[in-house]
Design a protein around this motif. Structure first.
Motif, PDB file in Angstrom:
ATOM      1  N   ALA A 128       0.582  -1.480  -0.186  1.00 31.40           N
ATOM      2  CA  ALA A 128      -0.613  -0.170  -0.108  1.00 31.40           C
ATOM      3  C   ALA A 128       0.714   1.539   0.126  1.00 31.40           C
ATOM      4  CB  ALA A 128      -0.807  -0.527   1.251  1.00 31.40           C
ATOM      5  N   ALA A 129       1.913   1.017   0.359  1.00 29.68           N
ATOM      6  CA  ALA A 129       3.256   1.976   0.737  1.00 29.68           C
ATOM      7  C   ALA A 129       3.565   2.334  -0.192  1.00 29.68           C
ATOM      8  CB  ALA A 129       4.580   2.418   1.991  1.00 29.68           C
ATOM      9  N   HIS A 130       3.654   1.403  -1.205  1.00 28.98           N
ATOM     10  CA  HIS A 130       4.144   1.892  -2.608  1.00 28.98           C
ATOM     11  C   HIS A 130       3.432   2.599  -3.176  1.00 28.98           C
ATOM     12  CE1 HIS A 130       7.063  -0.891  -1.736  1.00 28.98           C
ATOM     13  NE2 HIS A 130       7.837  -0.488  -2.215  1.00 28.98           N
ATOM     14  N   GLY A 131       2.228   2.313  -3.378  1.00 30.16           N
ATOM     15  CA  GLY A 131       1.512   2.399  -4.243  1.00 30.16           C
ATOM     16  C   GLY A 131       0.757   3.904  -4.063  1.00 30.16           C
ATOM     17  N   ALA A 132       0.796   4.457  -2.514  1.00 33.03           N
ATOM     18  CA  ALA A 132       0.508   5.723  -2.616  1.00 33.03           C
ATOM     19  C   ALA A 132       2.039   6.172  -3.159  1.00 33.03           C
ATOM     20  CB  ALA A 132       0.370   5.770  -0.608  1.00 33.03           C
ATOM     21  N   LEU A 133       3.035   5.629  -2.906  1.00 27.86           N
ATOM     22  CA  LEU A 133       3.896   6.773  -3.461  1.00 27.86           C
ATOM     23  C   LEU A 133       3.714   7.323  -4.336  1.00 27.86           C
ATOM     24  CD1 LEU A 133       7.173   5.248  -0.945  1.00 27.86           C
ATOM     25  CD2 LEU A 133       5.908   7.233  -0.725  1.00 27.86           C
ATOM     26  N   GLU A 188      10.288 -10.135  13.833  1.00 29.96           N
ATOM     27  CA  GLU A 188       9.064  -9.684  12.888  1.00 29.96           C
ATOM     28  C   GLU A 188       9.494  -9.224  11.885  1.00 29.96           C
ATOM     29  OE1 GLU A 188       6.468 -12.526  10.483  1.00 29.96           O
ATOM     30  OE2 GLU A 188       7.334 -12.827  11.662  1.00 29.96           O
ATOM     31  N   LEU A 189       8.863  -8.168  11.910  1.00 32.88           N
ATOM     32  CA  LEU A 189       8.348  -7.224  11.055  1.00 32.88           C
ATOM     33  C   LEU A 189      10.251  -7.042  10.319  1.00 32.88           C
ATOM     34  CD1 LEU A 189       7.593  -3.746  12.899  1.00 32.88           C
ATOM     35  CD2 LEU A 189       6.618  -5.032  11.164  1.00 32.88           C
ATOM     36  N   VAL A 190      11.358  -7.262  10.449  1.00 28.29           N
ATOM     37  CA  VAL A 190      12.702  -7.582   9.888  1.00 28.29           C
ATOM     38  C   VAL A 190      12.305  -8.393   8.544  1.00 28.29           C
ATOM     39  CG1 VAL A 190      14.953  -8.176   9.703  1.00 28.29           C
ATOM     40  CG2 VAL A 190      13.814  -6.357  11.361  1.00 28.29           C
ATOM     41  N   SER A 191      12.081  -9.839   9.303  1.00 32.07           N
ATOM     42  CA  SER A 191      12.014 -10.600   8.290  1.00 32.07           C
ATOM     43  C   SER A 191      10.640 -10.671   6.940  1.00 32.07           C
ATOM     44  CB  SER A 191      11.459 -12.220   9.413  1.00 32.07           C
ATOM     45  OG  SER A 191      11.791 -12.497  10.138  1.00 32.07           O
ATOM     46  N   ARG A 192       9.763  -9.939   7.407  1.00 34.96           N
ATOM     47  CA  ARG A 192       9.002  -9.637   6.041  1.00 34.96           C
ATOM     48  C   ARG A 192       9.055  -9.008   5.515  1.00 34.96           C
ATOM     49  NH1 ARG A 192       3.295  -7.250   9.795  1.00 34.96           N
ATOM     50  NH2 ARG A 192       3.745  -8.738  11.421  1.00 34.96           N
ATOM     51  N   VAL A 193      10.096  -7.791   5.871  1.00 32.70           N
ATOM     52  CA  VAL A 193      11.056  -6.878   4.558  1.00 32.70           C
ATOM     53  C   VAL A 193      11.990  -6.926   3.975  1.00 32.70           C
ATOM     54  CG1 VAL A 193      12.487  -5.023   4.813  1.00 32.70           C
ATOM     55  CG2 VAL A 193      10.590  -5.058   5.667  1.00 32.70           C
ATOM     56  N   THR A 194      12.729  -8.398   4.351  1.00 28.57           N
ATOM     57  CA  THR A 194      13.520  -8.977   4.125  1.00 28.57           C
ATOM     58  C   THR A 194      13.104 -10.399   3.322  1.00 28.57           C
ATOM     59  OG1 THR A 194      14.886  -9.539   6.228  1.00 28.57           O
ATOM     60  CG2 THR A 194      15.137 -10.611   4.413  1.00 28.57           C
ATOM     61  N   SER A 195      11.950 -10.996   2.979  1.00 28.77           N
ATOM     62  CA  SER A 195      10.991 -11.613   2.489  1.00 28.77           C
ATOM     63  C   SER A 195      10.456 -11.055   1.256  1.00 28.77           C
ATOM     64  CB  SER A 195       9.760 -12.506   2.963  1.00 28.77           C
ATOM     65  OG  SER A 195       9.107 -13.397   2.274  1.00 28.77           O
ATOM     66  N   GLU A 196      10.318  -9.581   1.401  1.00 30.22           N
ATOM     67  CA  GLU A 196       9.795  -9.087   0.238  1.00 30.22           C
ATOM     68  C   GLU A 196      10.745  -9.186  -0.659  1.00 30.22           C
ATOM     69  OE1 GLU A 196       6.136  -7.625  -0.194  1.00 30.22           O
ATOM     70  OE2 GLU A 196       5.586  -9.614   0.836  1.00 30.22           O
ATOM     71  N   ILE A 197      11.660  -8.073  -0.262  1.00 25.26           N
ATOM     72  CA  ILE A 197      12.883  -7.693  -1.040  1.00 25.26           C
ATOM     73  C   ILE A 197      13.455  -9.621  -2.226  1.00 25.26           C
ATOM     74  CG2 ILE A 197      15.961  -7.510  -1.445  1.00 25.26           C
ATOM     75  CD1 ILE A 197      15.150  -5.460   1.795  1.00 25.26           C
ATOM     76  N   ARG A 198      13.500  -9.952  -1.098  1.00 30.48           N
ATOM     77  CA  ARG A 198      13.872 -11.682  -1.032  1.00 30.48           C
ATOM     78  C   ARG A 198      13.362 -11.716  -2.840  1.00 30.48           C
ATOM     79  NH1 ARG A 198      17.273 -14.901   0.145  1.00 30.48           N
ATOM     80  NH2 ARG A 198      17.452 -13.923   2.386  1.00 30.48           N
ATOM     81  N   HIS A 199      12.149 -12.228  -2.967  1.00 33.37           N
ATOM     82  CA  HIS A 199      10.458 -12.183  -3.495  1.00 33.37           C
ATOM     83  C   HIS A 199      10.345 -11.694  -4.653  1.00 33.37           C
ATOM     84  CE1 HIS A 199      10.493 -15.180  -0.457  1.00 33.37           C
ATOM     85  NE2 HIS A 199      10.369 -16.478  -1.987  1.00 33.37           N
ATOM     86  N   GLY A 200      11.500 -10.097  -4.310  1.00 33.44           N
ATOM     87  CA  GLY A 200      11.512  -8.562  -5.586  1.00 33.44           C
ATOM     88  C   GLY A 200       9.753  -8.343  -5.209  1.00 33.44           C
ATOM     89  N   ARG A 201       8.900  -8.401  -4.196  1.00 30.09           N
ATOM     90  CA  ARG A 201       7.866  -7.374  -3.943  1.00 30.09           C
ATOM     91  C   ARG A 201       8.010  -5.976  -3.193  1.00 30.09           C
ATOM     92  NH1 ARG A 201       6.609 -13.280  -2.354  1.00 30.09           N
ATOM     93  NH2 ARG A 201       6.860 -12.580  -0.292  1.00 30.09           N
ATOM     94  N   ALA A 202       8.885  -5.751  -2.917  1.00 28.05           N
ATOM     95  CA  ALA A 202       9.152  -4.358  -1.857  1.00 28.05           C
ATOM     96  C   ALA A 202      11.222  -3.725  -3.023  1.00 28.05           C
ATOM     97  CB  ALA A 202       9.396  -4.647  -0.942  1.00 28.05           C
ATOM     98  N   PRO A 203      10.705  -2.717  -3.306  1.00 24.21           N
ATOM     99  CA  PRO A 203      12.191  -2.120  -3.854  1.00 24.21           C
ATOM    100  C   PRO A 203      11.920  -1.680  -2.454  1.00 24.21           C
ATOM    101  CG  PRO A 203      10.447  -0.958  -5.212  1.00 24.21           C
ATOM    102  CD  PRO A 203       9.513  -2.397  -4.564  1.00 24.21           C
ATOM    103  N   VAL A 204      13.393  -1.698  -2.127  1.00 18.47           N
ATOM    104  CA  VAL A 204      13.443  -0.843  -0.567  1.00 18.47           C
ATOM    105  C   VAL A 204      14.672  -0.446  -1.175  1.00 18.47           C
ATOM    106  CG1 VAL A 204      13.815  -1.275   1.592  1.00 18.47           C
ATOM    107  CG2 VAL A 204      12.012  -2.630   0.122  1.00 18.47           C
ATOM    108  N   LEU A 205      15.013   1.329  -0.949  1.00 17.74           N
ATOM    109  CA  LEU A 205      16.422   1.886  -0.242  1.00 17.74           C
ATOM    110  C   LEU A 205      16.954   1.280   1.165  1.00 17.74           C
ATOM    111  CD1 LEU A 205      18.268   3.915  -1.675  1.00 17.74           C
ATOM    112  CD2 LEU A 205      16.478   5.669  -0.678  1.00 17.74           C
TER     113      LEU A 205
END
Length: 157
Positions: free
Chosen positions: A41-46, A85-102
């Motif tokens: 949702a944050a990516h979509g809003a940005l 748990e938050l870090v694990s979720r972010v790591t998973s999102e990055i690993r699977h290409g679902r979250a472009p994170v700076l």
């Protein structure tokens, strides 16, 4: 270090805007979003506002344990477990290409936990007096996992 123990604004201040409401922009700036499970949702809003959809993700939490946390009386463990748990979720999102994170903001210090500053009480060396923090060794391990996730994402691209 993740410091969230700031005084709350008075009601008079709450009615005024607390930030810049219009700017011509800064191409070197970045958005900071909270890692609360709503990264998509944050990516979509940005994107909807024409902003780069590569935010810095804040994995820090307030010092209070999450509501309803079963922590056996150990609030610090509960907060840190939730941050893990938050870090694990972010790591998973990055690993699977679902979250472009700076980047990520981690609650890190020399030693795990936090401590209160109390009159007559000696402070423990290397323990945060702000928010609950990961210790040095765990922070290094988290950064390694995040780097591995970036390498895996890039290899799959």
């Amino acid at each position: 270090m993740c410091i969230r123990d700031r005084p709350r604004a008075s009601r008079a201040h709450a009615r005024r805007p607390s930030g810049i409401v219009h700017t011509t922009g800064n191409e070197h700036a970045h958005a900071i979003v909270v890692a609360d499970g709503a990264l998509g949702a944050a990516h979509g809003a940005l994107r909807a506002h024409g902003l780069p959809a590569s935010p810095v993700v804040d994995c820090c939490l307030p010092t209070e344990p999450p509501a309803g946390a079963a922590n056996g009386g150990n609030a610090v463990a509960s907060v840190l477990d939730t941050q893990r748990e938050l870090v694990s979720r972010v790591t998973s999102e990055i690993r699977h290409g679902r979250a472009p994170v700076l980047g990520v903001m981690l609650p890190a210090y020399l030693c795990e936990g936090r401590q209160d500053v109390l009159p007559g009480r000696k402070l423990a060396y290397g323990v945060s007096v702000g928010g609950d923090c990961f210790g040095w060794a765990e922070t290094a391990a988290i950064l390694e996992r995040l780097a591995d996730a970036v390498r895996a994402r890039n290899a799959a691209a």
